[in-house]
Write a protein that holds these residues in place. Sequence first.
Motif, PDB file in Angstrom:
ATOM      1  N   PHE A   1       0.811  -1.213   0.000  1.00 39.24           N
ATOM      2  CA  PHE A   1       0.000   0.000   0.000  1.00 39.24           C
ATOM      3  C   PHE A   1       0.851   1.273   0.000  1.00 39.24           C
ATOM      4  CE2 PHE A   1       0.768  -0.982   4.459  1.00 39.24           C
ATOM      5  CZ  PHE A   1       1.041   0.248   5.016  1.00 39.24           C
ATOM      6  N   VAL A   2       2.158   1.130   0.231  1.00 42.80           N
ATOM      7  CA  VAL A   2       3.056   2.285   0.207  1.00 42.80           C
ATOM      8  C   VAL A   2       3.761   2.412  -1.133  1.00 42.80           C
ATOM      9  CG1 VAL A   2       5.091   3.319   1.273  1.00 42.80           C
ATOM     10  CG2 VAL A   2       3.400   2.177   2.704  1.00 42.80           C
ATOM     11  N   THR A   3       4.103   1.292  -1.750  1.00 48.67           N
ATOM     12  CA  THR A   3       4.939   1.317  -2.954  1.00 48.67           C
ATOM     13  C   THR A   3       4.174   1.114  -4.257  1.00 48.67           C
ATOM     14  OG1 THR A   3       5.382  -1.060  -2.732  1.00 48.67           O
ATOM     15  CG2 THR A   3       6.911   0.463  -1.653  1.00 48.67           C
ATOM     16  N   GLN A   4       2.952   0.616  -4.207  1.00 51.40           N
ATOM     17  CA  GLN A   4       2.297   0.197  -5.443  1.00 51.40           C
ATOM     18  C   GLN A   4       1.962   1.354  -6.383  1.00 51.40           C
ATOM     19  OE1 GLN A   4      -1.329  -1.781  -4.383  1.00 51.40           O
ATOM     20  NE2 GLN A   4      -2.234   0.019  -3.380  1.00 51.40           N
ATOM     21  N   ASN A   5       1.760   2.546  -5.857  1.00 49.86           N
ATOM     22  CA  ASN A   5       1.363   3.663  -6.709  1.00 49.86           C
ATOM     23  C   ASN A   5       2.511   4.575  -7.110  1.00 49.86           C
ATOM     24  OD1 ASN A   5      -1.394   3.007  -6.720  1.00 49.86           O
ATOM     25  ND2 ASN A   5      -1.716   4.016  -4.750  1.00 49.86           N
ATOM     26  N   ALA A   6       3.598   4.576  -6.359  1.00 51.14           N
ATOM     27  CA  ALA A   6       4.674   5.530  -6.628  1.00 51.14           C
ATOM     28  C   ALA A   6       6.062   4.924  -6.526  1.00 51.14           C
ATOM     29  CB  ALA A   6       4.553   6.719  -5.673  1.00 51.14           C
TER      30      ALA A   6
ATOM     31  N   ASP B   1     -12.446   4.946  -0.720  1.00 56.03           N
ATOM     32  CA  ASP B   1     -12.280   5.225  -2.145  1.00 56.03           C
ATOM     33  C   ASP B   1     -11.310   6.383  -2.370  1.00 56.03           C
ATOM     34  OD1 ASP B   1     -14.032   3.207  -2.776  1.00 56.03           O
ATOM     35  OD2 ASP B   1     -15.766   4.530  -3.028  1.00 56.03           O
ATOM     36  N   TRP B   2     -11.416   7.413  -1.519  1.00 56.51           N
ATOM     37  CA  TRP B   2     -10.512   8.560  -1.648  1.00 56.51           C
ATOM     38  C   TRP B   2      -9.071   8.135  -1.357  1.00 56.51           C
ATOM     39  CZ3 TRP B   2      -7.257  11.151   1.786  1.00 56.51           C
ATOM     40  CH2 TRP B   2      -6.750  12.365   1.322  1.00 56.51           C
ATOM     41  N   LEU B   3      -8.903   7.320  -0.332  1.00 57.50           N
ATOM     42  CA  LEU B   3      -7.563   6.848  -0.003  1.00 57.50           C
ATOM     43  C   LEU B   3      -6.999   5.963  -1.110  1.00 57.50           C
ATOM     44  CD1 LEU B   3      -8.018   5.992   3.791  1.00 57.50           C
ATOM     45  CD2 LEU B   3      -6.731   7.904   2.827  1.00 57.50           C
ATOM     46  N   ALA B   4      -7.868   5.181  -1.744  1.00 59.79           N
ATOM     47  CA  ALA B   4      -7.411   4.239  -2.767  1.00 59.79           C
ATOM     48  C   ALA B   4      -6.854   4.945  -3.994  1.00 59.79           C
ATOM     49  CB  ALA B   4      -8.553   3.314  -3.174  1.00 59.79           C
ATOM     50  N   VAL B   5      -7.378   6.130  -4.319  1.00 61.33           N
ATOM     51  CA  VAL B   5      -6.922   6.832  -5.518  1.00 61.33           C
ATOM     52  C   VAL B   5      -5.692   7.695  -5.250  1.00 61.33           C
ATOM     53  CG1 VAL B   5      -9.242   6.861  -6.490  1.00 61.33           C
ATOM     54  CG2 VAL B   5      -8.461   8.802  -5.120  1.00 61.33           C
ATOM     55  N   GLN B   6      -5.288   7.787  -3.984  1.00 64.28           N
ATOM     56  CA  GLN B   6      -4.111   8.588  -3.657  1.00 64.28           C
ATOM     57  C   GLN B   6      -2.833   7.793  -3.931  1.00 64.28           C
ATOM     58  OE1 GLN B   6      -4.462  11.860  -2.630  1.00 64.28           O
ATOM     59  NE2 GLN B   6      -6.639  11.435  -2.989  1.00 64.28           N
ATOM     60  N   SER B   7      -1.851   8.478  -4.497  1.00 67.45           N
ATOM     61  CA  SER B   7      -0.528   7.879  -4.626  1.00 67.45           C
ATOM     62  C   SER B   7       0.311   8.299  -3.429  1.00 67.45           C
ATOM     63  CB  SER B   7       0.151   8.342  -5.917  1.00 67.45           C
ATOM     64  OG  SER B   7       0.467   9.723  -5.842  1.00 67.45           O
ATOM     65  N   SER B   8       1.477   7.720  -3.302  1.00 64.16           N
ATOM     66  CA  SER B   8       2.360   8.123  -2.207  1.00 64.16           C
ATOM     67  C   SER B   8       2.734   9.597  -2.320  1.00 64.16           C
ATOM     68  CB  SER B   8       3.625   7.257  -2.208  1.00 64.16           C
ATOM     69  OG  SER B   8       3.310   5.913  -1.905  1.00 64.16           O
ATOM     70  N   TYR B   9       2.867  10.077  -3.572  1.00 56.97           N
ATOM     71  CA  TYR B   9       3.214  11.482  -3.772  1.00 56.97           C
ATOM     72  C   TYR B   9       2.085  12.406  -3.317  1.00 56.97           C
ATOM     73  CZ  TYR B   9       7.076   9.817  -6.685  1.00 56.97           C
ATOM     74  OH  TYR B   9       8.208   9.197  -7.133  1.00 56.97           O
ATOM     75  N   SER B  10       0.865  12.128  -3.754  1.00 52.98           N
ATOM     76  CA  SER B  10      -0.258  12.995  -3.396  1.00 52.98           C
ATOM     77  C   SER B  10      -0.546  12.942  -1.895  1.00 52.98           C
ATOM     78  CB  SER B  10      -1.509  12.598  -4.190  1.00 52.98           C
ATOM     79  OG  SER B  10      -1.923  11.276  -3.868  1.00 52.98           O
ATOM     80  N   PHE B  11      -0.450  11.747  -1.321  1.00 54.94           N
ATOM     81  CA  PHE B  11      -0.707  11.628   0.111  1.00 54.94           C
ATOM     82  C   PHE B  11       0.373  12.361   0.908  1.00 54.94           C
ATOM     83  CE2 PHE B  11      -1.301   9.396   4.185  1.00 54.94           C
ATOM     84  CZ  PHE B  11      -2.669   9.545   4.306  1.00 54.94           C
ATOM     85  N   ALA B  12       1.620  12.284   0.422  1.00 60.21           N
ATOM     86  CA  ALA B  12       2.703  13.032   1.079  1.00 60.21           C
ATOM     87  C   ALA B  12       2.435  14.526   1.012  1.00 60.21           C
ATOM     88  CB  ALA B  12       4.040  12.702   0.427  1.00 60.21           C
ATOM     89  N   GLY B  13       1.856  14.983  -0.109  1.00 63.26           N
ATOM     90  CA  GLY B  13       1.511  16.394  -0.235  1.00 63.26           C
ATOM     91  C   GLY B  13       0.489  16.826   0.797  1.00 63.26           C
ATOM     92  N   TRP B  14      -0.544  15.997   1.002  1.00 65.24           N
ATOM     93  CA  TRP B  14      -1.560  16.313   2.018  1.00 65.24           C
ATOM     94  C   TRP B  14      -0.936  16.331   3.423  1.00 65.24           C
ATOM     95  CZ3 TRP B  14      -5.787  18.483   0.564  1.00 65.24           C
ATOM     96  CH2 TRP B  14      -6.390  18.151  -0.639  1.00 65.24           C
ATOM     97  N   VAL B  15      -0.049  15.389   3.664  1.00 68.23           N
ATOM     98  CA  VAL B  15       0.602  15.326   4.973  1.00 68.23           C
ATOM     99  C   VAL B  15       1.472  16.558   5.199  1.00 68.23           C
ATOM    100  CG1 VAL B  15       2.268  14.051   6.387  1.00 68.23           C
ATOM    101  CG2 VAL B  15       0.540  12.815   5.088  1.00 68.23           C
ATOM    102  N   LEU B  16       2.175  17.005   4.154  1.00 67.91           N
ATOM    103  CA  LEU B  16       3.022  18.185   4.284  1.00 67.91           C
ATOM    104  C   LEU B  16       2.189  19.445   4.519  1.00 67.91           C
ATOM    105  CD1 LEU B  16       5.766  17.513   1.585  1.00 67.91           C
ATOM    106  CD2 LEU B  16       6.031  17.485   4.072  1.00 67.91           C
ATOM    107  N   LEU B  17       1.032  19.545   3.878  1.00 61.51           N
ATOM    108  CA  LEU B  17       0.145  20.676   4.135  1.00 61.51           C
ATOM    109  C   LEU B  17      -0.311  20.685   5.591  1.00 61.51           C
ATOM    110  CD1 LEU B  17      -2.123  20.829   0.934  1.00 61.51           C
ATOM    111  CD2 LEU B  17      -0.393  22.490   1.662  1.00 61.51           C
ATOM    112  N   LEU B  18      -0.659  19.505   6.087  1.00 54.81           N
ATOM    113  CA  LEU B  18      -1.040  19.386   7.496  1.00 54.81           C
ATOM    114  C   LEU B  18       0.124  19.775   8.404  1.00 54.81           C
ATOM    115  CD1 LEU B  18      -3.051  18.462   9.681  1.00 54.81           C
ATOM    116  CD2 LEU B  18      -2.153  16.144   9.384  1.00 54.81           C
ATOM    117  N   THR B  19       1.333  19.392   8.018  1.00 56.26           N
ATOM    118  CA  THR B  19       2.513  19.712   8.823  1.00 56.26           C
ATOM    119  C   THR B  19       2.773  21.208   8.864  1.00 56.26           C
ATOM    120  OG1 THR B  19       3.490  17.576   8.198  1.00 56.26           O
ATOM    121  CG2 THR B  19       4.970  19.251   9.110  1.00 56.26           C
TER     122      THR B  19
END
Length: 258
Positions: A153-158, A222-240
């Motif tokens: 779930f971490v590597t499959q998209n990015a 469904d929202w989590l499933a369409v996220q790649s590691s890059y996009s999810f990292a972007g959301w995490v960085l915004l939160l940070t």
Amino acid sequence: MSNVAVESMAAPAAQEQAATRSSLSRIPAAFKLQFTVPSQMIWVPLVVFFGAWGIAIGIGAWIRHVAGDGDIINTGASQATIWCLAFIAAYSASHTFPFSMALSYSRRVFVLGAFLAFATVSAGFGALFSIAILVERATDGFWAESYAFDLPFVTQNAGVLGAGILAGAVCLAAMMFGFFWSILYRRVSLVVLWVIVLALVALMAVTVMVLTQNDWWPHVWDWLAVQSSYSFAGWVLLLTLALTALNYLVIRRAVPTA
């Protein structure tokens, strides 16, 4: 208007600009302050990283020896360093904040220096995360198909790079989260701190109840499933970044007690 009057009006502005430049020039020193004790930010996390990985390898090899061939073994050992660094960030904030005030660092400089220090450590963790994935792939999970970092779930998209970036982003968020609670403790009383903790727990419980009652969990997945590691990292960085701004607002009135 005389030249003397013009100079007297320009003097405060020039002094303010000089003070700003002088304050920001101390950010590298505030950065180094977080590494005053190298074992705290570097060696202890490394011991946890390789220690947890070694334990996970041993458990995976034992399970494969006992059970024989079977499903791929995925462990959560990669989380150990993140939790360790979150605690270290809280500890560091608590112990370096009084020193930063004694050294006449502004609170803004202290927060920026801590953020850059935590970002550097998190980038190192992300790089080690990617290297660990490559090692696990090269050895087929240390010949036992046991993986602590090469998680689907971490590597499959990015891929490996995306996994490292995501790991670094999550690590930075965790460190700033630990930093927040340490500074908040210096800003409010212990009773108020527990009230805030309980309020956040209650808010999380209400959120889960609303999602469950309205059957919104499938939309979340469904929202989590369409996220790649890059996009999810972007959301995490915004939160940070939002959390970093909150840290600055809280620390402005925090008391630097020993």
